[in-house]
Write a protein that holds these residues in place. Sequence first.
Motif, PDB file in Angstrom:
ATOM      1  N   ALA A  31       0.826  -1.210   0.000  1.00 48.30           N
ATOM      2  CA  ALA A  31       0.000   0.000   0.000  1.00 48.30           C
ATOM      3  C   ALA A  31       0.857   1.256   0.000  1.00 48.30           C
ATOM      4  O   ALA A  31       0.613   2.193  -0.775  1.00 48.30           O
ATOM      5  CB  ALA A  31      -0.935  -0.007   1.208  1.00 48.30           C
ATOM      6  N   VAL A  34       2.510   1.634  -3.458  1.00 52.56           N
ATOM      7  CA  VAL A  34       1.588   2.165  -4.469  1.00 52.56           C
ATOM      8  C   VAL A  34       1.363   3.666  -4.266  1.00 52.56           C
ATOM      9  O   VAL A  34       1.383   4.448  -5.224  1.00 52.56           O
ATOM     10  CB  VAL A  34       0.246   1.405  -4.409  1.00 52.56           C
ATOM     11  N   ALA A 272      -5.006   1.321  -1.543  1.00 52.10           N
ATOM     12  CA  ALA A 272      -3.803   1.674  -0.785  1.00 52.10           C
ATOM     13  C   ALA A 272      -4.123   2.717   0.276  1.00 52.10           C
ATOM     14  O   ALA A 272      -3.663   2.625   1.422  1.00 52.10           O
ATOM     15  CB  ALA A 272      -2.719   2.184  -1.725  1.00 52.10           C
ATOM     16  N   ARG A 275      -5.945   1.055   3.116  1.00 54.31           N
ATOM     17  CA  ARG A 275      -5.053   0.225   3.929  1.00 54.31           C
ATOM     18  C   ARG A 275      -4.203   1.088   4.855  1.00 54.31           C
ATOM     19  O   ARG A 275      -4.001   0.756   6.024  1.00 54.31           O
ATOM     20  CB  ARG A 275      -4.161  -0.610   3.001  1.00 54.31           C
TER      21      ARG A 275
END
Length: 285
Positions: A31, A34, A272, A275
Motif C-alpha cells: 500500500a 503504491v 492503498a 489500507r
Amino acid sequence: MSLVDYSTARQSNGNVRASRVLNIQPGLWLAWGVMLLALLAAFAPGLFTHFSPTEGVPGAQRLPPQAAYWLGTDQLGRDLYARIIYGASQSLSAAVAAVAMGLIGGTTLGVLAGATGGRTENWLMRLVDVLLSIPSLLLSLSILILLGFGTVHAALAVGIASIASFARLARGEVVRVRRSEFVEAAYGSGGSFWRVLWRHILPNSLTAVIAFAALQFGQAILALSTLSFLGYGTPPPTPEWGLLIAEGRNYLATAWWLTTFPGIVVVAVVLAANRISRQLAGGDA
C-alpha cells in the motif's frame, strides 16, 4: 545501571524495533509502495515516461499494449501510459485539496461544537445532520452546477460534501476527551477554556480524524473520478483518471485497455489509501 546492562537493554530495544518492522504485513508495504509511486508520478511524471500526454502519433491509433507503448494508445494515438502518469497530478492534487478542505472545515465545526456544548453544539450538529442527509454525489453535483465545471470547482465540491463527515467524527472525539479525568483536572487547576482545548483536548482528539482523512483521500479520488467520468471535472485534452475511463467507454469492444488500465490504477490507489488509513487508526500493523 552498568555499561553492560545498558548495552544489553539498548540491543534488546533495537531487536524489538527491528521485529516490529519485520512484522509489518506485506499488504501494508504494498500500500505504501503504491501510494509513493502515485505521488512521485504526480510530482515528477517525467521520471516515468518521455511521451507527451496530449500529442498523438499519426497512424498509432488504438494500438494494443506492446513494447513501444506499454499500455497501448488511445483513439488519437496518444500513449495511454503517459496519460495515466500525467493524470496522477490532476487526480491526486484535486483529492488532496478536497480532503484538506473537509479536514479543516469539518474539524473546526466539530471541535467548536464538542468543546462548547449547549445551543452552539445543537445548532451546528443540526446543520451537519442536514448535510449528511444529502447524498455526497448529489451535493457535489449541485455545487458544481452552481460554480461551473473544472478541476478546482470539482475539488471544492467534493471538499464541501465531506465537511459534515469530518465534523461529526471530530465532535464525537472531542466530547469523549472532554469528559476525561485529566481534562477535568486541567480545568480544576485553573486552566482556561482555550488553554485546555489547545493543550489537552485537541492533541488527544485528532488521531481518529487524521486516520479518517487518509480514508477520505481514497473516497475523494473516487468522487473526483466519478465527476470527471460524467463530464463535470477536468476538461480534455488534460489527462485525468476519470476522464480517461470516460473516453475509452465507447471502445470497450475493440480497445479494452483504454478503460481497464485507468480503472486498475484508480482501484489500486484507493485500496492503498484505505489500507494506510487502517494503520493510522491503529487497527493493525
